[in-house]
Design a protein around this motif. Structure first.
Motif, PDB file in Angstrom:
ATOM      1  N   GLU A  92       0.777  -1.349   0.130  1.00 42.63           N
ATOM      2  CA  GLU A  92       0.086  -0.011   0.093  1.00 42.63           C
ATOM      3  C   GLU A  92       0.961   1.133  -0.043  1.00 42.63           C
ATOM      4  OE1 GLU A  92      -3.715   2.066   2.433  1.00 42.63           O
ATOM      5  OE2 GLU A  92      -2.799   0.393   3.251  1.00 42.63           O
ATOM      6  N   PHE A  93       1.833   1.324   0.815  1.00 44.64           N
ATOM      7  CA  PHE A  93       2.602   2.233   0.649  1.00 44.64           C
ATOM      8  C   PHE A  93       3.422   2.846  -0.224  1.00 44.64           C
ATOM      9  CE2 PHE A  93       6.906   4.500   1.666  1.00 44.64           C
ATOM     10  CZ  PHE A  93       6.408   5.691   2.510  1.00 44.64           C
ATOM     11  N   GLU A  94       4.223   1.689  -1.194  1.00 41.81           N
ATOM     12  CA  GLU A  94       4.920   1.944  -2.337  1.00 41.81           C
ATOM     13  C   GLU A  94       4.111   2.347  -3.485  1.00 41.81           C
ATOM     14  OE1 GLU A  94       7.690  -1.455  -2.607  1.00 41.81           O
ATOM     15  OE2 GLU A  94       8.827  -0.756  -0.804  1.00 41.81           O
ATOM     16  N   ALA A  95       2.773   1.981  -3.405  1.00 44.02           N
ATOM     17  CA  ALA A  95       1.759   2.126  -4.662  1.00 44.02           C
ATOM     18  C   ALA A  95       1.332   3.562  -4.514  1.00 44.02           C
ATOM     19  CB  ALA A  95       0.663   1.275  -4.494  1.00 44.02           C
ATOM     20  N   LEU A  96       1.347   4.203  -3.329  1.00 43.13           N
ATOM     21  CA  LEU A  96       0.853   5.539  -3.199  1.00 43.13           C
ATOM     22  C   LEU A  96       1.529   6.594  -3.960  1.00 43.13           C
ATOM     23  CD1 LEU A  96       2.438   8.041  -1.486  1.00 43.13           C
ATOM     24  CD2 LEU A  96       1.975   6.401   0.294  1.00 43.13           C
ATOM     25  N   TYR A  97       2.753   6.250  -4.531  1.00 39.47           N
ATOM     26  CA  TYR A  97       3.524   7.431  -5.210  1.00 39.47           C
ATOM     27  C   TYR A  97       3.251   7.312  -6.764  1.00 39.47           C
ATOM     28  CZ  TYR A  97       6.356   7.990  -1.072  1.00 39.47           C
ATOM     29  OH  TYR A  97       6.839   8.265   0.282  1.00 39.47           O
ATOM     30  N   PRO A  98       3.197   6.265  -7.335  1.00 34.34           N
ATOM     31  CA  PRO A  98       2.705   6.180  -8.608  1.00 34.34           C
ATOM     32  C   PRO A  98       1.436   6.466  -8.884  1.00 34.34           C
ATOM     33  CG  PRO A  98       3.189   3.771  -7.942  1.00 34.34           C
ATOM     34  CD  PRO A  98       3.808   4.657  -6.678  1.00 34.34           C
ATOM     35  N   ALA A  99       0.381   6.232  -7.798  1.00 36.37           N
ATOM     36  CA  ALA A  99      -1.063   6.362  -7.963  1.00 36.37           C
ATOM     37  C   ALA A  99      -1.054   7.905  -8.037  1.00 36.37           C
ATOM     38  CB  ALA A  99      -1.741   5.846  -6.773  1.00 36.37           C
ATOM     39  N   VAL A 100      -0.397   8.579  -7.179  1.00 43.28           N
ATOM     40  CA  VAL A 100      -0.414  10.084  -6.983  1.00 43.28           C
ATOM     41  C   VAL A 100       0.116  10.742  -8.356  1.00 43.28           C
ATOM     42  CG1 VAL A 100       0.272  12.196  -5.888  1.00 43.28           C
ATOM     43  CG2 VAL A 100      -0.517  10.074  -4.574  1.00 43.28           C
ATOM     44  N   ALA A 101       1.203  10.204  -8.909  1.00 40.10           N
ATOM     45  CA  ALA A 101       1.841  10.788  -9.927  1.00 40.10           C
ATOM     46  C   ALA A 101       0.729  10.504 -11.255  1.00 40.10           C
ATOM     47  CB  ALA A 101       3.220  10.153 -10.130  1.00 40.10           C
ATOM     48  N   LYS A 102       0.187   9.432 -11.210  1.00 40.29           N
ATOM     49  CA  LYS A 102      -0.606   9.132 -12.533  1.00 40.29           C
ATOM     50  C   LYS A 102      -1.880   9.963 -12.310  1.00 40.29           C
ATOM     51  CE  LYS A 102      -3.028   5.398 -14.716  1.00 40.29           C
ATOM     52  NZ  LYS A 102      -3.470   3.946 -14.806  1.00 40.29           N
ATOM     53  N   ALA A 103      -2.495  10.199 -11.150  1.00 39.74           N
ATOM     54  CA  ALA A 103      -3.729  11.021 -10.851  1.00 39.74           C
ATOM     55  C   ALA A 103      -3.685  12.327 -11.443  1.00 39.74           C
ATOM     56  CB  ALA A 103      -4.226  10.877  -9.546  1.00 39.74           C
ATOM     57  N   ASN A 104      -2.284  12.909 -11.080  1.00 40.80           N
ATOM     58  CA  ASN A 104      -1.835  14.206 -11.472  1.00 40.80           C
ATOM     59  C   ASN A 104      -1.323  14.547 -12.517  1.00 40.80           C
ATOM     60  OD1 ASN A 104      -2.949  15.946  -8.768  1.00 40.80           O
ATOM     61  ND2 ASN A 104      -2.142  13.964  -7.904  1.00 40.80           N
ATOM     62  N   GLY A 105      -0.858  13.512 -13.180  1.00 47.18           N
ATOM     63  CA  GLY A 105      -0.093  13.916 -14.514  1.00 47.18           C
ATOM     64  C   GLY A 105       1.185  14.664 -14.082  1.00 47.18           C
ATOM     65  N   VAL A 106       1.921  13.874 -13.119  1.00 47.02           N
ATOM     66  CA  VAL A 106       3.353  14.466 -12.849  1.00 47.02           C
ATOM     67  C   VAL A 106       4.302  13.479 -12.973  1.00 47.02           C
ATOM     68  CG1 VAL A 106       2.146  16.328 -11.658  1.00 47.02           C
ATOM     69  CG2 VAL A 106       3.099  14.127 -10.561  1.00 47.02           C
ATOM     70  N   ALA A 107       5.459  13.779 -13.096  1.00 45.08           N
ATOM     71  CA  ALA A 107       6.571  12.682 -13.338  1.00 45.08           C
ATOM     72  C   ALA A 107       6.911  12.189 -11.827  1.00 45.08           C
ATOM     73  CB  ALA A 107       7.895  13.771 -13.709  1.00 45.08           C
ATOM     74  N   LEU A 108       7.274  10.746 -12.021  1.00 43.92           N
ATOM     75  CA  LEU A 108       7.763  10.143 -10.663  1.00 43.92           C
ATOM     76  C   LEU A 108       8.957   9.710 -11.051  1.00 43.92           C
ATOM     77  CD1 LEU A 108       6.873   8.545  -8.163  1.00 43.92           C
ATOM     78  CD2 LEU A 108       6.392   6.655  -9.564  1.00 43.92           C
ATOM     79  N   TYR A 109       9.971   9.804  -9.869  1.00 47.57           N
ATOM     80  CA  TYR A 109      11.138   9.149  -9.731  1.00 47.57           C
ATOM     81  C   TYR A 109      11.099   8.016  -8.623  1.00 47.57           C
ATOM     82  CZ  TYR A 109      16.095   8.542  -8.980  1.00 47.57           C
ATOM     83  OH  TYR A 109      17.434   7.875  -8.897  1.00 47.57           O
ATOM     84  N   PRO A 110      11.087   6.867  -9.098  1.00 46.48           N
ATOM     85  CA  PRO A 110      10.439   5.793  -8.072  1.00 46.48           C
ATOM     86  C   PRO A 110      10.977   5.614  -6.821  1.00 46.48           C
ATOM     87  CG  PRO A 110      10.931   4.810 -10.357  1.00 46.48           C
ATOM     88  CD  PRO A 110      11.337   6.279 -10.401  1.00 46.48           C
ATOM     89  N   PHE A 111      12.581   5.818  -6.678  1.00 51.70           N
ATOM     90  CA  PHE A 111      13.099   5.892  -5.560  1.00 51.70           C
ATOM     91  C   PHE A 111      14.236   6.906  -5.304  1.00 51.70           C
ATOM     92  CE2 PHE A 111      15.568   2.607  -2.852  1.00 51.70           C
ATOM     93  CZ  PHE A 111      15.107   3.056  -1.241  1.00 51.70           C
ATOM     94  N   PHE A 112      13.971   7.538  -4.028  1.00 52.52           N
ATOM     95  CA  PHE A 112      15.061   8.509  -3.877  1.00 52.52           C
ATOM     96  C   PHE A 112      16.231   8.148  -3.609  1.00 52.52           C
ATOM     97  CE2 PHE A 112      16.193  12.654  -1.479  1.00 52.52           C
ATOM     98  CZ  PHE A 112      16.407  13.505  -2.673  1.00 52.52           C
ATOM     99  N   LEU A 113      16.141   7.089  -2.766  1.00 52.17           N
ATOM    100  CA  LEU A 113      17.277   6.651  -2.202  1.00 52.17           C
ATOM    101  C   LEU A 113      18.160   5.723  -3.081  1.00 52.17           C
ATOM    102  CD1 LEU A 113      16.667   6.460   1.496  1.00 52.17           C
ATOM    103  CD2 LEU A 113      18.350   7.918   0.441  1.00 52.17           C
TER     104      LEU A 113
END
Length: 205
Positions: A143-164
């Motif tokens: 659930e936690f790791e899915a939130l980032y791609p979900a928010v990026a897709k919903a808002n049409g913004v870029a996603l860098y999957p893992f900052f570290l």
């Protein structure tokens, strides 16, 4: 007529040379936790971009310990204190939510709200994602790791999957706490995220 064309070319050149402002917004990973001055993410990213000939200022806006709730709460205050509205924000939050076992749904709602707030002010957004510790359980991790791609897709913004990326689980690139990057670790992070940042800057141009 020639003067008009010359003026046009000068105007285009001025636009191309106009410095861009990048806001590095997040928690201790953005704040340069326990690092010497000039070795955190924002200064290293700015130095690297300038070395590539880009007119860019990177403003650090990381606060150690911030959860997504706290990051959302200070957003308007941070923007009000900036001399220039940022052109791009690299948004990195959620790690402290995860470390405290807080609800991924809350983190998702907060990060979504922050993205929407930046977009409403005409700021381009790139989300820097985070991974969850396996000891929190498989359901939480998913659930936690899915939130980032979900928010990026919903808002049409870029996603860098893992900052570290490239630094996690690498002791030589981390502080003694095993969580935060040391200066060499930050250098790795900057090199890994650099192509994504440059794509966003090119899109703004």
């Amino acid at each position: 007529m020639m003067l008009g064309v010359g003026a046009l070319f000068m105007s285009q050149a001025a636009m191309a040379a106009k410095p861009l402002t990048v806001l590095a917004y997040g928690d201790s990973l953005m704040a340069g936790y326990q690092l010497p001055p000039g070795t955190g993410f924002a200064p290293q990213l700015e130095k690297t971009l300038k070395a590539k000939g880009r007119a860019v200022t990177v403003v650090g806006a990381g606060v150690s310990g911030d959860t997504s709730t706290q990051g959302k709460a200070r957003l308007n205050w941070v923007l009000a204190g900036m001399k220039t509205k940022p052109d791009l924000v690299i948004l990195e939050l959620g790690a402290n939510d995860m470390l405290r076992g807080q609800s991924p749904a809350t983190a998702r709602a907060n990060i979504d709200g922050i993205v929407k707030a930046f977009k409403a002010k005409g700021v381009r957004v790139m989300i820097a994602g985070m991974r969850a510790s396996p000891n929190l359980g498989a359901a939480y991790v998913r659930e936690f790791e899915a939130l980032y791609p979900a928010v990026a897709k919903a808002n049409g913004v870029a996603l860098y999957p893992f900052f570290l990326d490239g630094v996690a689980a690498q002791p030589k690139l981390q502080l003694a706490d095993g969580m935060h990057p040391n200066p060499k670790g930050v250098t790795v992070m900057v090199q890994r995220i650099l192509p994504a940042v440059e794509r966003e800057l090119d899109a703004i141009r």
